[in-house]
Design a protein around this motif. Structure first.
Motif, PDB file in Angstrom:
ATOM      1  N   LEU A  69       1.135  -1.151   0.201  1.00 38.09           N
ATOM      2  CA  LEU A  69      -0.212  -0.422   0.185  1.00 38.09           C
ATOM      3  C   LEU A  69       0.786   1.214  -0.441  1.00 38.09           C
ATOM      4  O   LEU A  69       0.688   1.883  -0.192  1.00 38.09           O
ATOM      5  CB  LEU A  69      -0.928   0.179   1.411  1.00 38.09           C
ATOM      6  CG  LEU A  69      -1.572   0.791   1.288  1.00 38.09           C
ATOM      7  CD1 LEU A  69      -3.142   1.471   0.221  1.00 38.09           C
ATOM      8  CD2 LEU A  69      -2.213   1.226   2.537  1.00 38.09           C
ATOM      9  N   LEU A  73       0.941   4.559  -3.047  1.00 39.58           N
ATOM     10  CA  LEU A  73       0.864   5.223  -3.037  1.00 39.58           C
ATOM     11  C   LEU A  73       1.368   6.551  -3.545  1.00 39.58           C
ATOM     12  O   LEU A  73       1.100   7.757  -3.114  1.00 39.58           O
ATOM     13  CB  LEU A  73       0.421   5.716  -1.438  1.00 39.58           C
ATOM     14  CG  LEU A  73      -0.524   5.588  -0.265  1.00 39.58           C
ATOM     15  CD1 LEU A  73      -0.772   5.242   1.000  1.00 39.58           C
ATOM     16  CD2 LEU A  73      -2.354   5.803  -1.068  1.00 39.58           C
ATOM     17  N   ARG A  77      -0.346   8.101  -5.973  1.00 41.25           N
ATOM     18  CA  ARG A  77      -0.805   9.008  -6.027  1.00 41.25           C
ATOM     19  C   ARG A  77       0.704  10.407  -6.012  1.00 41.25           C
ATOM     20  O   ARG A  77       0.047  11.414  -5.330  1.00 41.25           O
ATOM     21  CB  ARG A  77      -1.570   9.290  -4.695  1.00 41.25           C
ATOM     22  CG  ARG A  77      -2.492   8.306  -5.048  1.00 41.25           C
ATOM     23  CD  ARG A  77      -3.595   8.322  -4.195  1.00 41.25           C
ATOM     24  NE  ARG A  77      -5.233   8.117  -4.511  1.00 41.25           N
ATOM     25  CZ  ARG A  77      -5.517   7.909  -4.005  1.00 41.25           C
ATOM     26  NH1 ARG A  77      -5.869   8.008  -2.778  1.00 41.25           N
ATOM     27  NH2 ARG A  77      -7.152   7.457  -4.420  1.00 41.25           N
ATOM     28  N   ASP A  79       1.356  10.378  -2.756  1.00 44.98           N
ATOM     29  CA  ASP A  79       1.574  10.809  -1.409  1.00 44.98           C
ATOM     30  C   ASP A  79       2.677  10.351  -0.709  1.00 44.98           C
ATOM     31  O   ASP A  79       2.405   9.160   0.271  1.00 44.98           O
ATOM     32  CB  ASP A  79       0.345   9.870  -0.954  1.00 44.98           C
ATOM     33  CG  ASP A  79      -0.371  10.732   0.223  1.00 44.98           C
ATOM     34  OD1 ASP A  79      -0.199  11.753   0.731  1.00 44.98           O
ATOM     35  OD2 ASP A  79      -1.720  10.116   0.647  1.00 44.98           O
ATOM     36  N   ARG A  82       1.560   9.928   3.641  1.00 45.74           N
ATOM     37  CA  ARG A  82       0.554   8.408   4.035  1.00 45.74           C
ATOM     38  C   ARG A  82       1.152   7.055   3.236  1.00 45.74           C
ATOM     39  O   ARG A  82       1.692   5.964   4.095  1.00 45.74           O
ATOM     40  CB  ARG A  82      -0.794   8.666   3.075  1.00 45.74           C
ATOM     41  CG  ARG A  82      -1.666   9.731   3.743  1.00 45.74           C
ATOM     42  CD  ARG A  82      -2.795   9.554   3.197  1.00 45.74           C
ATOM     43  NE  ARG A  82      -3.642  10.213   3.907  1.00 45.74           N
ATOM     44  CZ  ARG A  82      -4.805  11.122   3.606  1.00 45.74           C
ATOM     45  NH1 ARG A  82      -5.096  10.145   2.159  1.00 45.74           N
ATOM     46  NH2 ARG A  82      -5.008  12.173   4.265  1.00 45.74           N
ATOM     47  N   GLY A  83       2.353   7.342   2.374  1.00 46.34           N
ATOM     48  CA  GLY A  83       3.048   6.339   2.111  1.00 46.34           C
ATOM     49  C   GLY A  83       3.876   5.961   2.448  1.00 46.34           C
ATOM     50  O   GLY A  83       4.508   4.852   2.797  1.00 46.34           O
TER      51      GLY A  83
END
Length: 121
Positions: A69, A73, A77, A79, A82-83
């Motif tokens: 995940l 991410l 994205r 990101d 969060r990643g």
């Protein structure tokens, strides 16, 4: 009327019979799981082995999911916050998996019994 029927509505004579997939292979028996038997089998397992196996299994699943995940991410994205957090969680879970895996020593129980039997001599 389908294209395979003639004018009277009868199917073509060279049309094969409908295939029955259940006719392949042996009959499979209906098996009901017995929870008491499963619990009795789990009671025969060494407590250290039981804890090491389930701990490693749970943390490995968390590690695989979080690392995948986090990578998705970041890559798709962009990101990073969060990643990066997901990658950190995955790395920590992988370290806990390694701890559970390497902390279990099946030869420890054998060594203690060997030492006890040698001390009695």
């Amino acid at each position: 009327m389908t294209p395979f029927d003639d004018e009277e509505g009868d199917p073509w004579p060279d049309e094969p019979e409908e295939f029955d997939p259940d006719s392949l292979g042996p009959e499979t028996p209906d098996v009901e799981p017995d929870p008491e038997e499963a619990m009795a089998a789990a009671a025969d397992v060494d407590e250290d082995l039981f804890r090491a196996f389930w701990g490693a299994a749970v943390f490995l699943n968390v590690a695989i999911a979080a690392l995948a995940l986090g990578a998705l991410l970041i890559y798709f994205r962009g990101d990073w916050p969060r990643g990066g957090q997901a990658l950190l969680v995955g790395t920590v879970a992988a370290l806990f998996t390694a701890r559970f895996y390497f902390s279990y020593r099946p030869d420890d129980a054998e060594d203690e019994s060997t030492i006890d039997s040698e001390a009695d001599r």
